[in-house]
Design an enzyme around this catalytic site. Structure first.
Site, PDB file in Angstrom:
ATOM      1  N   GLU A 273      12.710 -15.847 -19.427  1.00 28.41           N
ATOM      2  CA  GLU A 273      13.872 -15.196 -18.799  1.00 28.41           C
ATOM      3  C   GLU A 273      15.107 -15.343 -19.689  1.00 28.41           C
ATOM      4  O   GLU A 273      16.130 -15.891 -19.269  1.00 28.41           O
ATOM      5  CB  GLU A 273      14.153 -15.847 -17.435  1.00 28.41           C
ATOM      6  CG  GLU A 273      12.991 -15.804 -16.455  1.00 28.41           C
ATOM      7  CD  GLU A 273      13.230 -16.673 -15.218  1.00 28.41           C
ATOM      8  OE1 GLU A 273      14.265 -17.389 -15.148  1.00 28.41           O
ATOM      9  OE2 GLU A 273      12.388 -16.653 -14.317  1.00 28.41           O
ATOM     10  N   TYR A 316      34.990 -22.044 -18.535  1.00 29.02           N
ATOM     11  CA  TYR A 316      34.227 -23.092 -19.211  1.00 29.02           C
ATOM     12  C   TYR A 316      34.937 -23.642 -20.446  1.00 29.02           C
ATOM     13  O   TYR A 316      34.363 -24.462 -21.161  1.00 29.02           O
ATOM     14  CB  TYR A 316      32.877 -22.558 -19.697  1.00 29.02           C
ATOM     15  CG  TYR A 316      32.087 -21.744 -18.711  1.00 29.02           C
ATOM     16  CD1 TYR A 316      31.536 -22.322 -17.567  1.00 29.02           C
ATOM     17  CD2 TYR A 316      31.854 -20.394 -18.938  1.00 29.02           C
ATOM     18  CE1 TYR A 316      30.792 -21.574 -16.678  1.00 29.02           C
ATOM     19  CE2 TYR A 316      31.099 -19.635 -18.056  1.00 29.02           C
ATOM     20  CZ  TYR A 316      30.581 -20.237 -16.935  1.00 29.02           C
ATOM     21  OH  TYR A 316      29.835 -19.487 -16.069  1.00 29.02           O
ATOM     22  N   CYS A 342      48.403 -13.248 -13.601  1.00 26.58           N
ATOM     23  CA  CYS A 342      49.429 -14.230 -13.233  1.00 26.58           C
ATOM     24  C   CYS A 342      48.827 -15.601 -12.966  1.00 26.58           C
ATOM     25  O   CYS A 342      48.807 -16.082 -11.830  1.00 26.58           O
ATOM     26  CB  CYS A 342      50.195 -13.725 -12.023  1.00 26.58           C
ATOM     27  SG  CYS A 342      50.991 -12.177 -12.421  1.00 26.58           S
ATOM     28  N   GLU A 343      48.277 -16.191 -13.977  1.00 23.87           N
ATOM     29  CA  GLU A 343      47.705 -17.540 -13.904  1.00 23.87           C
ATOM     30  C   GLU A 343      47.870 -18.173 -15.284  1.00 23.87           C
ATOM     31  O   GLU A 343      47.579 -17.510 -16.298  1.00 23.87           O
ATOM     32  CB  GLU A 343      46.191 -17.498 -13.649  1.00 23.87           C
ATOM     33  CG  GLU A 343      45.773 -16.800 -12.405  1.00 23.87           C
ATOM     34  CD  GLU A 343      45.098 -17.724 -11.398  1.00 23.87           C
ATOM     35  OE1 GLU A 343      45.025 -18.947 -11.629  1.00 23.87           O
ATOM     36  OE2 GLU A 343      44.664 -17.180 -10.385  1.00 23.87           O
ATOM     37  N   TYR A 371      27.338 -12.458 -19.954  1.00 23.51           N
ATOM     38  CA  TYR A 371      28.239 -13.026 -18.949  1.00 23.51           C
ATOM     39  C   TYR A 371      29.689 -12.597 -19.198  1.00 23.51           C
ATOM     40  O   TYR A 371      30.627 -13.356 -18.954  1.00 23.51           O
ATOM     41  CB  TYR A 371      28.102 -14.561 -18.909  1.00 23.51           C
ATOM     42  CG  TYR A 371      26.669 -15.012 -18.773  1.00 23.51           C
ATOM     43  CD1 TYR A 371      26.000 -14.838 -17.570  1.00 23.51           C
ATOM     44  CD2 TYR A 371      25.954 -15.561 -19.847  1.00 23.51           C
ATOM     45  CE1 TYR A 371      24.660 -15.224 -17.436  1.00 23.51           C
ATOM     46  CE2 TYR A 371      24.628 -15.941 -19.719  1.00 23.51           C
ATOM     47  CZ  TYR A 371      23.994 -15.768 -18.507  1.00 23.51           C
ATOM     48  OH  TYR A 371      22.678 -16.143 -18.379  1.00 23.51           O
TER      49      TYR A 371
END
Ligand code: LLP
Length: 417
Positions: A273, A316, A342-343, A371
């Site tokens: 996989e 991460y 806004c972070e 991802y």
């Protein structure tokens, strides 16, 4: 090996200059190289050509229909983790008998859907899920093909959020408890035991955890055979790492050699996989500089892609190389590359050396094929990016940029008067 390279100071995806894509499709956009996708799939798949096997691409890494369809046409299947992924896989033309279904939280609706589609097998992650699948299969008058996902308790030595094969993780069934669960599965009327499944984590750059897991699985398989339970399939999950920065992960051939050596004498079909190793370095995120700004302590490059488009650096602390789409001989500077969200956690790179950039310049955030788009969101009501597939000198928009209308689809204002 990938097909993103500079020609006369311009970054190309195959034979298409990224500058042209930024102008014609706009930014932010995910750009994938068809030749790279095909090459990575084929190299992985061919590494196991000497033994019966099925490569089930982990579509959580990238689930665009065009990309799935490509892998399907190369003989691949998919590993799914939701009804939505099953729907995409079928829409992309992946045959049901090349689909395996993993995940700890399958709902009744999802189980029924997969049973009706007659997928190759369910990778079951708990005793209660086993009972649920047996019940649903009985209800539908069929037998569900199953493997139990066993948790071999090995440390994959990767980021804690993407380790899955440790006892403390929520995945799989303890290897010690597995025999009991197999015994129970054997008694159930509506399940058919097909094999054993395992996945220990992602972005592994060392081969030894795979080998350790396999040795433990091998003991289990022999115990099962002694009990008269045949193991037709051994699903070894995904997890092979890629180069983002300075890593040196094993080549698929080294991975295959190590695995095949451990499995000598065992006759079953292998399932893999892989996700990241197939698509990670086959895609990039194309973005444009909006503004530059200096604060007392830092220089910022503000681009039009944010953590909603690529969350890996924020989530991460992941490293993604950032390259100018057109090389310049401007001075180097050390900057934070940040998005419009806004972070404070909205960054693509921190303290990164980059040649000076100006508003309007395009940048390529590399190794974003896995991802990347699949983890993107509409946070701050930002339409999700477009996806583009490049093949040779042609390009295809394989997902349109979302519109403002897309953002409010399904919402309504009830009459509360
Ligand atoms: N099989 C199962 C059951 C999985 O859970 C995963 C990944 C894979 C296969 C594929 O693993 P790969 O070959 O891609 O390493 N969002 C994180 C990665 C999460 C991986 C989750 N499971 C990231 O961006 O690094």
């Amino acid at each position: 090996m990938h097909h993103f390279r500079y020609e006369q100071d311009e970054l190309y995806c195959e034979k298409v200059p990224l500058r042209k894509l930024a102008d014609q499709v706009g930014t932010p956009s995910y750009v994938y190289s068809h030749a790279t996708l095909k090459h990575h799939f084929t190299v992985f798949d061919n590494a196991f050509s000497g033994v019966p096997h099925l490569t089930c691409f982990a579509m959580k890494a990238s689930s665009n229909l065009a990309i799935l369809n490509l892998f399907g046409s190369l003989g691949g299947g998919v590993d799914i983790v939701s009804g939505g992924e099953l729907y995409r896989a079928r829409r992309a033309g992946i045959p049901a008998d090349r689909i395996v279904y993993s995940g700890v939280g399958k709902t009744v609706q999802e189980i029924d859907y997969a049973l009706k589609e007659n997928i190759l097998m369910f990778n079951i992650e708990s005793d209660l899920e086993l009972e649920a699948i047996n019940t649903r299969a009985g209800e539908l008058g069929i037998r569900a093909r199953i493997a139990l996902r066993v948790n071999p308790d090995v440390d994959p030595k990767t980021h804690p959020y993407i380790s899955t094969g440790l006892k403390k993780n929520k995945f799989g069934i303890d290897i010690e408890g597995a025999l009991r669960s197999y015994q129970r599965a054997r008694e159930l009327e509506h399940v058919e035991i097909m094999g054993v499944d395992c996945h220990i984590g992602s972005q592994l750059t060392d081969i030894s955890p795979f080998v350790d897991a396999l040795r433990r699985l091998r003991v289990l398989i022999e115990r099962l055979q002694d009990m008269g339970i045949a193991v037709h399939y051994l699903d070894l999950g995904g997890g092979l790492g890629i180069v983002y920065d300075q890593e040196s992960p094993p080549h698929p051939h080294e991975y295959a050699d190590a695995i095949l050596k451990e499995l000598e004498g065992l006759s079953c079909t292998l399932i893999f996989e892989p996700g990241r190793v197939i698509v990670g370095n086959a895609g990039l995120l194309l973005t444009r500089v909006l503004y530059t700004k200096k604060s007392a302590s830092k220089d910022f490059v503000i681009v039009d892609a944010g953590m909603n488009d690529l969350v890996r650096p924020s989530l991460y602390g992941s490293y993604h190389q950032i390259l100018p789409v057109v090389k310049s001989d401007r001075d180097m500077q050390v900057v934070d590359v940040v998005g419009p969200i806004c972070e404070s956690g909205d960054f693509l790179a921190r303290e990164r050396g980059l040649p000076m950039v100006l508003p309007g310049d395009s940048l390529a955030v590399m190794s974003a094929g896995a991802y990347g788009f699949t983890m993107s969101s509409n946070y701050n009501s930002r339409p999700r990016a477009s996806e583009v597939l490049v093949r040779d000198d042609q390009y295809f928009v394989i997902r349109k940029r979302e519109t403002h209308e897309d953002l409010v689809r399904g919402e309504w204002i009830p009459d509360l008067t």
